[in-house]
Design an enzyme around this catalytic site. Sequence first.
Site, PDB file in Angstrom:
ATOM      1  N   ILE A  99       0.825  -1.204   0.000  1.00 26.44           N
ATOM      2  CA  ILE A  99       0.000   0.000   0.000  1.00 26.44           C
ATOM      3  C   ILE A  99       0.858   1.251   0.000  1.00 26.44           C
ATOM      4  CG2 ILE A  99      -1.612   1.358   1.386  1.00 26.44           C
ATOM      5  CD1 ILE A  99      -2.929  -1.289   2.241  1.00 26.44           C
ATOM      6  N   ASN A 135       1.560   4.945   7.315  1.00 30.29           N
ATOM      7  CA  ASN A 135       1.162   3.682   6.712  1.00 30.29           C
ATOM      8  C   ASN A 135       1.906   2.474   7.276  1.00 30.29           C
ATOM      9  OD1 ASN A 135       0.216   1.828   4.380  1.00 30.29           O
ATOM     10  ND2 ASN A 135       2.450   1.846   4.149  1.00 30.29           N
ATOM     11  N   TYR A 174      -2.624  -7.076  16.857  1.00 35.21           N
ATOM     12  CA  TYR A 174      -2.817  -6.288  15.640  1.00 35.21           C
ATOM     13  C   TYR A 174      -4.135  -5.521  15.699  1.00 35.21           C
ATOM     14  CZ  TYR A 174      -3.511  -5.264  10.668  1.00 35.21           C
ATOM     15  OH  TYR A 174      -3.755  -4.638   9.464  1.00 35.21           O
ATOM     16  N   THR A 224      -1.613  -7.643  -0.964  1.00 40.72           N
ATOM     17  CA  THR A 224      -0.257  -7.107  -0.812  1.00 40.72           C
ATOM     18  C   THR A 224       0.691  -8.269  -0.552  1.00 40.72           C
ATOM     19  OG1 THR A 224      -0.430  -6.856   1.593  1.00 40.72           O
ATOM     20  CG2 THR A 224      -1.213  -5.014   0.237  1.00 40.72           C
ATOM     21  N   PRO A 225       2.014  -8.021  -0.547  1.00 39.89           N
ATOM     22  CA  PRO A 225       2.971  -9.091  -0.246  1.00 39.89           C
ATOM     23  C   PRO A 225       2.716  -9.798   1.079  1.00 39.89           C
ATOM     24  CG  PRO A 225       4.121  -7.231  -1.198  1.00 39.89           C
ATOM     25  CD  PRO A 225       2.700  -6.782  -0.982  1.00 39.89           C
TER      26      PRO A 225
END
Length: 260
Positions: free
Chosen positions: A18, A81, A152, A189-190
């Site tokens: 991102i 980010n 998280y 994303t990765p």
Amino acid sequence: MAKLDNLLCVVTGGARGIGKAVCKAFAEEGARVVLTDIDEAEGRSAAGELGCEWHKLDVASEADWDALAQAFPAIDVMVNNAGITGFEDGPGPHDPEHASLEEWHRVHAVNTDGCFLGCRYALRAMRAKGTGSIINMSSRSGIVGIPGAAAYAASKAAIRNHTKSVALYAAQQGWRIRCNSIHPAAVLTPMWETLLGNGPDLEERKAAMVKDTPLKRFGTVEEVAALCVYLAGPDSGYMTGSELTLDGGLLAGSAASPGD
């Protein structure tokens, strides 16, 4: 005229995913972009590829933020980010019963402390002009509980709430400094590569991951970047303390028809 002409924008975690997409979108809209990341090799490579300036930054390090402030004492846009899931070195578990305090602290040092330090830097770097936009990358996980990723989820919830505190504080000072959060769900994303693998059943695995999403697909980094462009520019001038959810309809409820 490009939407972000002549704006100085700092993006953390800009080497990939991102963050890299945001740097690319900002640069294409005429901004002067400072790409920051803890990974120097990948960060320098991404900055060179996109035509951005490069600055190494560990968002959990106050000293690194002080160095950034020396290099860029005045900015227009800050995108906080950079973040980690906590699963980078192993699968966990990170549930409320089994997560270790060390794992909890590691996630919060990057996600929560990093956002706090980024917002503090941005306020100080924007106050002379009295204008600016702070964009904090939260998550759908900051709005709902995630039993298997408690650290998280808690960190992203903290980002969501701190965004509102920053927005109100800036308004109290009489500044036109806005602060908003973005809440993506499953964006390809990765980070997802280790979960999805690369075998012949990759498409089936992808479909399984988003089967409960009403739109039945992953989001893209470009879609997140487009929201960042909106929040960075003048079109969102009356928006502050808000949260933009990009989740394919997950938080709207169930897409199933009655009786299904």
